[in-house]
Design a protein around this motif. Structure first.
Motif, PDB file in Angstrom:
ATOM      1  N   THR A   1      98.402  10.015 127.403  1.00  9.98           N
ATOM      2  CA  THR A   1      98.785  10.609 128.685  1.00  9.98           C
ATOM      3  C   THR A   1      99.350   9.560 129.632  1.00  9.98           C
ATOM      4  O   THR A   1     100.326   9.812 130.350  1.00  9.98           O
ATOM      5  CB  THR A   1      97.564  11.303 129.339  1.00  9.98           C
TER       6      THR A   1
ATOM      7  N   SER B   1     103.973  14.207 124.219  1.00  6.06           N
ATOM      8  CA  SER B   1     103.390  15.231 125.090  1.00  6.06           C
ATOM      9  C   SER B   1     103.066  16.505 124.318  1.00  6.06           C
ATOM     10  O   SER B   1     102.165  17.261 124.696  1.00  6.06           O
ATOM     11  CB  SER B   1     104.340  15.552 126.250  1.00  6.06           C
TER      12      SER B   1
ATOM     13  N   LEU C   1      98.222  19.840 130.193  1.00  8.94           N
ATOM     14  CA  LEU C   1      98.954  19.252 129.070  1.00  8.94           C
ATOM     15  C   LEU C   1      99.808  20.311 128.366  1.00  8.94           C
ATOM     16  O   LEU C   1     100.955  20.043 127.985  1.00  8.94           O
ATOM     17  CB  LEU C   1      97.969  18.616 128.076  1.00  8.94           C
TER      18      LEU C   1
ATOM     19  N   ILE D   1     102.038  15.732 135.244  1.00  9.74           N
ATOM     20  CA  ILE D   1     101.449  14.768 134.323  1.00  9.74           C
ATOM     21  C   ILE D   1     100.546  13.793 135.076  1.00  9.74           C
ATOM     22  O   ILE D   1      99.530  13.332 134.546  1.00  9.74           O
ATOM     23  CB  ILE D   1     102.546  14.006 133.530  1.00  9.74           C
TER      24      ILE D   1
END
Length: 346
Positions: free
Chosen positions: A42, A61, A115, A134
């Motif tokens: 992340t 991602s 996510l 994000i």
């Protein structure tokens, strides 16, 4: 007030403590690797998003939601084993910080959903929205990690529990522990290294040198930084516990030595871009660190409790049921991941 007077009464366990401790170490190491990939991945996606985006962050991602799901499931067994062995300590610390602890569940759900949203709306989201999303996900994951560190250190410090009488509403954190922040940073910086290694592994599988280069840049730099953070964590420990790793206890000292040599080997493997070698050493090092962490927990609690003090009822049927469920679960998860890979959604 005498700290030991605040500790609840000892409880019974079904099987010998060695079984619970062994499975605690095994399952926590698995959870730790997956957690590092999720958090580190992340951070990498967020970094690349703020610097213009890249094919690495776009593909990574898409894998993070699945990895986070595995993190959550893999985190259940070690947490249960901790509660089975150290129930009177861990349940108490969870109650003392109840508001923050329960909020971590909400944060985890927000991060998990975020996510998915980030991946499936990647193209439709505007640049600002994508970056904001994000960043929000990253903050939630960092929060969960910080609360875990608080809980797992607060349970080791019954001398801090008396704060409950001034703050009985579930808002107690272990912030006055000098080792808390270095410990937390040691885990978080390690996630950058493992996240980078995961990118390099993807590059090895795809035969893509850009992935390998990007992954190992994160891996090497984070490993160098984490070596310093790990030493700072060691120096922040109470003197008698620090000395345990510096000659007072031969096993602990040997593991510490293996850790130093292993860090150097990881840096070398990363600089030489050796994906397989770095991966093998990383797995070994994770288990070394988990064992050291377990020894440190035992040393913290030794004045109050030893696992050998637990009363064993010798009801091994629960252990057999766990092992059967574990095997079935691993087979089911492996099968589902295989189907997902075939569908091209991984």
């Amino acid at each position: 007030m005498i700290p030991s007077s605040l500790i609840p009464a000892i409880h019974n366990i079904a099987v010998a403590p060695i079984w619970l401790e062994t499975f605690l170490i095994i399952t926590f190491a698995i959870h730790l690797v997956l957690m590092n990939i999720a958090v580190g991945g992340t951070v990498i996606v967020a970094w690349h998003s703020f610097s213009g985006g890249s094919k690495v962050s776009r593909e990574l991602s898409g894998k993070l939601p699945t990895i986070l799901a595995l993190v959550i499931n893999a985190g259940v067994p070690p947490l249960l084993f901790v509660k089975a062995i150290y129930a009177q300590f861990n349940y108490t610390s969870s109650v003392l910080m109840a508001v923050y602890w329960l909020a971590a569940i909400v944060a985890l759900l927000v991060g998990y959903y975020g996510l998915y949203w980030h991946y499936y709306r990647y193209e439709s989201l505007k640049d600002v929205g994508r970056k904001g999303l994000i960043l929000t996900v990253l903050c939630t994951l960092l929060y969960v990690g910080f609360m875990l560190s608080n809980n797992m250190t607060l349970m080791l410090r019954p001398d801090h529990w008396a704060e409950y009488f001034d703050n009985p509403h579930g808002f107690i954190l272990n912030l006055n522990d000098a080792a808390l922040l270095p410990r937390y940073l040691h885990f978080m910086v390690a996630s950058l290294a493992v996240g980078g290694l995961f990118v390099a592994v993807l590059g090895k599988m795809k035969s893509d040198q850009d992935y390998i280069e990007t992954g190992f840049k994160w891996f090497v730099r984070a490993t160098v930084l984490n070596t310093a953070v790990g030493l700072a964590f060691m120096m922040s420990l109470p003197r008698d516990l620090m000395l345990m790793f510096m000659g007072k206890d031969m096993l602990a000292t040997s593991l510490f030595g293996v850790g130093i040599v292993g860090a150097a080997a990881l840096i070398y493997a990363g600089m030489k871009r050796k994906v397989v070698t770095a991966s093998i050493i990383t797995v070994v090092m994770v288990y070394v660190m988990v064992i050291m962490r377990h020894m440190l927990r035992q040393a913290y609690l030794e004045p109050y409790f030893k696992p050998e003090d637990l009363i064993v009822t010798n009801q091994y049927s629960s252990l057999y049921l766990f092992l059967i469920s574990l095997v079935i679960g691993i087979i089911a998860i492996t099968y589902m991941l295989k189907l997902m890979c075939k569908s091209g959604r991984s």
